[in-house]
Design an enzyme around this catalytic site. Sequence first.
Site, PDB file in Angstrom:
ATOM      1  N   GLU A  59      -7.116   0.929  -4.639  1.00 16.89           N
ATOM      2  CA  GLU A  59      -7.157   0.885  -3.170  1.00 16.89           C
ATOM      3  C   GLU A  59      -8.521   0.434  -2.632  1.00 16.89           C
ATOM      4  O   GLU A  59      -8.575  -0.426  -1.748  1.00 16.89           O
ATOM      5  CB  GLU A  59      -6.756   2.241  -2.585  1.00 16.89           C
ATOM      6  CG  GLU A  59      -5.265   2.484  -2.733  1.00 16.89           C
ATOM      7  CD  GLU A  59      -4.841   3.900  -2.435  1.00 16.89           C
ATOM      8  OE1 GLU A  59      -5.693   4.708  -2.019  1.00 16.89           O
ATOM      9  OE2 GLU A  59      -3.662   4.217  -2.633  1.00 16.89           O
ATOM     10  N   LYS A 105       3.284  11.406  -3.835  1.00 13.76           N
ATOM     11  CA  LYS A 105       2.373  10.511  -4.549  1.00 13.76           C
ATOM     12  C   LYS A 105       1.305  11.313  -5.304  1.00 13.76           C
ATOM     13  O   LYS A 105       0.839  10.901  -6.351  1.00 13.76           O
ATOM     14  CB  LYS A 105       1.722   9.559  -3.546  1.00 13.76           C
ATOM     15  CG  LYS A 105       0.727   8.611  -4.159  1.00 13.76           C
ATOM     16  CD  LYS A 105       0.140   7.691  -3.131  1.00 13.76           C
ATOM     17  CE  LYS A 105      -1.130   7.058  -3.622  1.00 13.76           C
ATOM     18  NZ  LYS A 105      -1.728   6.195  -2.616  1.00 13.76           N
ATOM     19  N   ASP A 114     -12.688   5.669   1.745  1.00 11.56           N
ATOM     20  CA  ASP A 114     -11.239   5.650   1.990  1.00 11.56           C
ATOM     21  C   ASP A 114     -10.726   7.089   2.004  1.00 11.56           C
ATOM     22  O   ASP A 114     -10.606   7.734   0.962  1.00 11.56           O
ATOM     23  CB  ASP A 114     -10.585   4.823   0.877  1.00 11.56           C
ATOM     24  CG  ASP A 114      -9.076   4.856   0.966  1.00 11.56           C
ATOM     25  OD1 ASP A 114      -8.540   5.431   1.925  1.00 11.56           O
ATOM     26  OD2 ASP A 114      -8.423   4.300   0.066  1.00 11.56           O
ATOM     27  N   ASP A 117       0.889  -1.161   0.000  1.00 13.19           N
ATOM     28  CA  ASP A 117       0.000   0.000   0.000  1.00 13.19           C
ATOM     29  C   ASP A 117       0.929   1.214   0.000  1.00 13.19           C
ATOM     30  O   ASP A 117       1.455   1.593   1.039  1.00 13.19           O
ATOM     31  CB  ASP A 117      -0.887  -0.050   1.255  1.00 13.19           C
ATOM     32  CG  ASP A 117      -1.604   1.272   1.537  1.00 13.19           C
ATOM     33  OD1 ASP A 117      -1.591   2.152   0.664  1.00 13.19           O
ATOM     34  OD2 ASP A 117      -2.173   1.405   2.643  1.00 13.19           O
TER      35      ASP A 117
END
Length: 598
Positions: free
Chosen positions: A147, A70, A170, A8
């Site tokens: 994800e 990211k 999420d 992850d």
Amino acid sequence: MAKILGIDLGTTNSLAAVWDNGKSVLVPNAFGEYLTPSVVSVDEEGTVYVGKTAKQRLASYPGQTASLFKRFMGTGKQYRLGQKTYLPEELSALVLRKLKEDAEKFLGESVEEAVISVPAYFNDIARNATKRAGAIAGLKVERIINEPSAAALACQNFRQQEDATILVFDFGGGTLDVSLVECFDNIIEIKAVSGDNQLGGQDFDNALAAHFLRSFKIDPENLTWETKAIIRSSAERCKKELTESKTAEMVVNSPQICEKITISRKDLVTICADLFQKMGKPVKRVLMDGKISTDMIDDIVLVGGSCKMPIVRQYLEHILQRKDIETMNPDQMIALGVGVSAGIKERDEEIKDMILTDICPFSLGVNVVNETNPDKKLTSFIIERNSPLPISKEQIYVNSWDGQTCMRFGIYQGEAMYVEDNILLGEIKMSIPPRPKHTVECRVRFTYDINGVLEVNAYIPMTNEEKQMVIVNKELNMSKTQIEEKLKEFSQIKIDPAQDEENHYLMAWGERLFMQCDGEMKEEIMRKMHGYEHVIKTDPYSAGKARKYLTVFLTCVESMLDHYLNWDEKEINMGSWYEDEGDAEMDEFFKKWDEEDL
Ligand code: AMP
């Protein structure tokens, strides 16, 4: 068969997991912890620090440290750290390499392959950048998993439930993904996804920091980088404290500012009102796209660090009109799910029957002529958002004017009507025989596979000419040799070796606190750190003890910093504080080194 590592790769923290003995197991890093901050720092000698140590260096060496990269995967953004510049995928490669090395140490075997999760809203360019990061880290990355799909896999695996409709919310440090997942007969199907890749816990920190500056009428223009970093980290600390209690203090103690402010949960809701509004939108959209009402949802799964905030759960209960939302390991759900995915890839007996279907999170199409406004070309969608994967679809286009000799198809991703508002992924050019308009056909086929790789085929029946293009290769924009060269270059970069990591972490922590403190406390930190360095260099047998003592000392300083504005003003008596809060034995221990060293 060698283990496949499930990773992850988070905006703020990264985790790794493997499929072991029929279940997904988290892999600890060199500190024995599961979370490795996605932060990279480089020192003067070119040594690279990844994780906790690098995170400490964010405030003390902001010019040599990078975080949150990211968010910019595949954008070409450059980060200058010391003497070198890095792309976000190169910084991610360093995080991946660290996770790989720590996992190899823990597992006692080498790891060559990984499955990596990415936000559902990552476009093709960002997905390919993620694969490239894997390649540079020396990992074969064949599978990229969304994800939310990973979170659903973990939830299904964890609850061992039969048929269920799950809403995965999420909410991490930098992105929000909302997805609707259906589980039936070992099939996990993502029905719809939505999200906002510019909304995360970081925005709450920024809103709190801005509120703090407004309250004291401080112009951020006048602040140094260091002070800004201190304000941001105080804001984050205050936000986290509000998770535990109803009010919290935001304390800023920097050479430029010494102020504090009390914030309640209610204040946080007011300060961040627009963030809550943004949060609600993808939830509504996903329910609309999935054509279901809130009472049809069996489970609402909260994932990501920001879901720890009680106000986030309360807000969701409010908009979904539910009272049964629970939070289970929000930090670990995705990694555990990627671990399951790694097991599926390994074709482990226990889970080989589990089928994960995915969807295309965005629409894909080509440009077509806009007769009313020729400068603004329109998008013709070939694959629509939320189509189940794999998918292959074809559309027929014709020449637009008499005698046209070439048809150019720009390949776009996004939902906008005009191509200029979507993301250009590539272009395919077809020569056609000059004929009257609308008489030459070109068939354009898009094939999108389970790993998010788009293949485009164009075919002219009249001439039998055919062209094929795989977007993954074009966007990688790097040949195999170039990747190998990068891999070689990056494997020469010295990552802080595990045996020194704890020392470097303590030194980085001490340096940050040194910067934040004044007067007597500054001197005390310096003395302790000198003493500590001395022990490490000259008396390896006492190193463990010294580490323990320095950790206790720095923890005390950290908590004192949270509670006092100014050491001098409050007349903190070092001796008495130390006796009260500290350990007399520790004091003695360091004093010995102080005397020798200073
Ligand atoms: P993730 O990307 O899932 O690691 O989430 C990181 C985000 O979660 C950061 O913005 C953190 O500040 C936030 N976070 C982590 N722990 C807490 C907490 N206890 N309370 C509030 N926010 C938290």
